[in-house]
Design a protein around this motif. Structure first.
Motif, short mmCIF file in Angstrom:
data_model
loop_
_atom_site.label_atom_id
_atom_site.label_comp_id
_atom_site.label_asym_id
_atom_site.label_seq_id
_atom_site.Cartn_x
_atom_site.Cartn_y
_atom_site.Cartn_z
N ARG A 166 12.26 70.50 45.87
CA ARG A 166 12.46 70.40 47.32
C ARG A 166 11.19 70.76 48.07
O ARG A 166 10.86 70.15 49.09
N ARG B 68 8.17 70.28 47.07
CA ARG B 68 7.24 69.14 46.99
C ARG B 68 7.60 68.07 48.02
O ARG B 68 6.72 67.47 48.64
N VAL B 69 8.91 67.84 48.21
CA VAL B 69 9.34 66.84 49.19
C VAL B 69 8.95 67.28 50.60
O VAL B 69 8.45 66.49 51.41
N ARG C 18 5.40 66.73 51.28
CA ARG C 18 5.12 65.32 51.56
C ARG C 18 5.45 64.97 53.01
O ARG C 18 4.82 64.10 53.61
N CYS C 19 6.49 65.64 53.57
CA CYS C 19 6.82 65.42 54.97
C CYS C 19 5.66 65.82 55.87
O CYS C 19 5.32 65.12 56.84
N ALA D 240 16.24 68.30 51.82
CA ALA D 240 15.67 67.67 50.62
C ALA D 240 16.66 67.73 49.46
O ALA D 240 16.58 66.90 48.54
N GLU E 2 14.77 61.65 48.80
CA GLU E 2 13.43 61.90 49.33
C GLU E 2 13.02 60.85 50.36
O GLU E 2 12.48 61.18 51.42
N LEU F 20 11.89 61.60 54.29
CA LEU F 20 10.57 61.19 54.78
C LEU F 20 10.70 60.21 55.95
O LEU F 20 9.98 60.33 56.95
#
Length: 454
Positions: free
Chosen positions: A109, A111-112, A115-116, A148, A153, A157
């Motif tokens: 989570r 990592r997600v 990325r956001c 997340a 994912e 995003l």
């Protein structure tokens, strides 16, 4: 393990009499991460099934250590595998301890969410929009982690991207409002309903607005329709051009419609579409607009004016019907831009003070409370009125220190309906003498002389 041995072991593990033991083995391995503890052999069939794989008979009613089962599988059986290997083969899935699984999910989570944040520089946001979005995301990072876990994912995003663009494209304070469906089409790629409340982007948009406008968010129950509408209105986002309105009396303006409306002395409800047509032309009578929170105050005031004064001398009245919506704000912004001073009268409760505070915040030099002093409250309050919320009342003390002190000491709300005769007297004086009620920060007893009433 040789493939032939693996097939043979799997065949033995599928023996229905091993099912309970395999469940126990799995639970202990998950709990401890290694073969620990003992297991009871309950039936002869279980004993025989277990003996087939470990090469040792264990009497029914007796127990055996899991460590011994593991050792026998490794060193004495034909399979030379661990107990964990056998259990994984039987279940078809790995043995993962809850703590390890939680850590793995937390890292995924995280990592997600990272990325956001990484996608924001790619969106071409203004520096102000970027700062607002990043501030909200940092403050709501825990919520994004939970999102997340419940959304894919790609969904998260896309939702963050949509909200960032929505805040970037939202109108400025003095710009025309934007409609939710049009904004959704522009920023989501999911059509007119992409920012609906139950969709990921809609959920995140409301959460972002709640962070950006905490005082507005606190006025209604979280998640309610009024809560959503107020937050969208604060960002100048409307659901559509016609579903919100502002009630008016005595508007002026140099257009045939406004001239005829005033000549006829009619009340008129104006929606956003109406205001888009007439907003730049609208004016108020002699530089003042009198705003009532409730229609039960607005109605006797405009009826009094129609009965007692000629149409050309009618002051301009506005009714917000509670919390200000986008139509209310749009009209008042147009009037203030044309030079109007706003007088607001609201109930002596937390809601009424919050509305007054929102007006004072938006138009600090152009708004004055009307009949909202501590003395007015004492005149209006009655013992049977509802009790006040002490915490909510104290939030308003920085705007109305004397009034809040008096309200706190008595502990009861009061309605503006109790002051209607005084409000009528103020309007009469404004019409007949050109004297308006005291303005914010005027000395006690001070009144604004606006024009010569001849």
């Amino acid at each position: 393990m040789h493939p032939d041995h693996e097939r043979d072991l799997l065949t033995m593990l599928r023996n229905k009499h091993l099912a309970r033991l395999l469940d126990v083995f799995h639970e202990r391995l998950v709990r401890h991460g290694e073969p620990r503890g003992r297991v009871a052999i309950e039936t002869r069939m279980e004993s025989d099934a277990l003996a087939d794989i470990i090469g040792k008979q264990v009497k029914e009613g007796s127990t055996i250590k899991l460590a011994e089962v593991d050792l026998l599988l490794r060193e004495k059986s034909a399979f030379h595998c661990s107990l964990a290997d056998a259990v994984k083969l039987a279940s078809g899935k790995p043995i993962i301890r809850p703590k390890v699984e939680r850590e793995r999910e937390r890292a995924a989570r995280e990592r997600v969410v990272a990325r956001c944040f990484d996608l924001l520089p790619q969106l071409g946001l203004s520096s102000e929009s970027y700062a607002r979005v990043v501030s909200w995301m940092h403050a709501g990072r825990d919520s994004l982690r939970r999102d997340a876990g419940r959304w894919r994912e790609a969904e998260l995003l896309a939702a963050v991207r949509a909200v960032a663009l929505a805040l970037h494209h939202a109108p400025g304070r003095n710009e025309p409002p934007v409609y939710l469906a049009e904004l959704a089409n522009r920023v989501t790629g999911a059509g007119a309903h992409g920012l609906d409340a139950k969709r990921p982007a809609g959920t995140l948009l409301l959460r972002a607005l709640e962070f950006l406008y905490p005082e507005t968010a606190s006025r209604e129950r979280r998640g309610s329709s009024a809560w959503r509408t107020n937050l969208l209105s604060e960002a100048r986002i409307a659901r559509d051009p016609v579903s919100v309105r502002v009630d008016t009396f005595g508007l002026m303006g140099d257009t045939p419609y406004l001239r005829e409306l005033r000549r006829a002395a009619l009340t008129r409800s104006l929606n956003l579409d109406d205001l888009g047509q007439i907003g730049s032309e609208v004016r108020c009578w002699n530089g003042c607009v009198f705003v009532a929170e409730n229609p039960t105050v607005f109605t006797p005031l405009f009826r009094h004016l129609r009965e007692k004064h000629r149409e050309e001398n009618h002051p301009t009245l506005v009714c917000t019907n509670g919390n200000l919506n986008l139509a209310d704000w749009t009209l008042l912004e147009a009037l203030v831009s044309s030079g109007a001073h706003v007088y607001y009268c609201g109930d002596f409760d937390v809601r009424g003070l919050e509305i007054a505070a929102s007006l004072l915040t938006r138009f600090p030099e152009d708004v004055s409370p009307w009949r909202m002093t501590a003395d007015d409250y004492v005149t209006a309050v009655q013992a049977e009125e509802k009790k006040l919320d002490p915490a909510g009342l104290q939030r308003m003390s920085r705007y109305f220190p004397g009034l809040v002190h008096e309200m706190s000491s008595r502990g009861h709300a009061a309605d503006q309906e109790s002051l209607i005769d005084l409000l009528k007297r103020d309007l009469n004086r404004f019409v007949l003498e050109g004297i308006a009620p005291p303005r914010q920060n005027e000395p006690p007893g001070g009144h604004s002389v606006l024009y010569s009433a001849m």
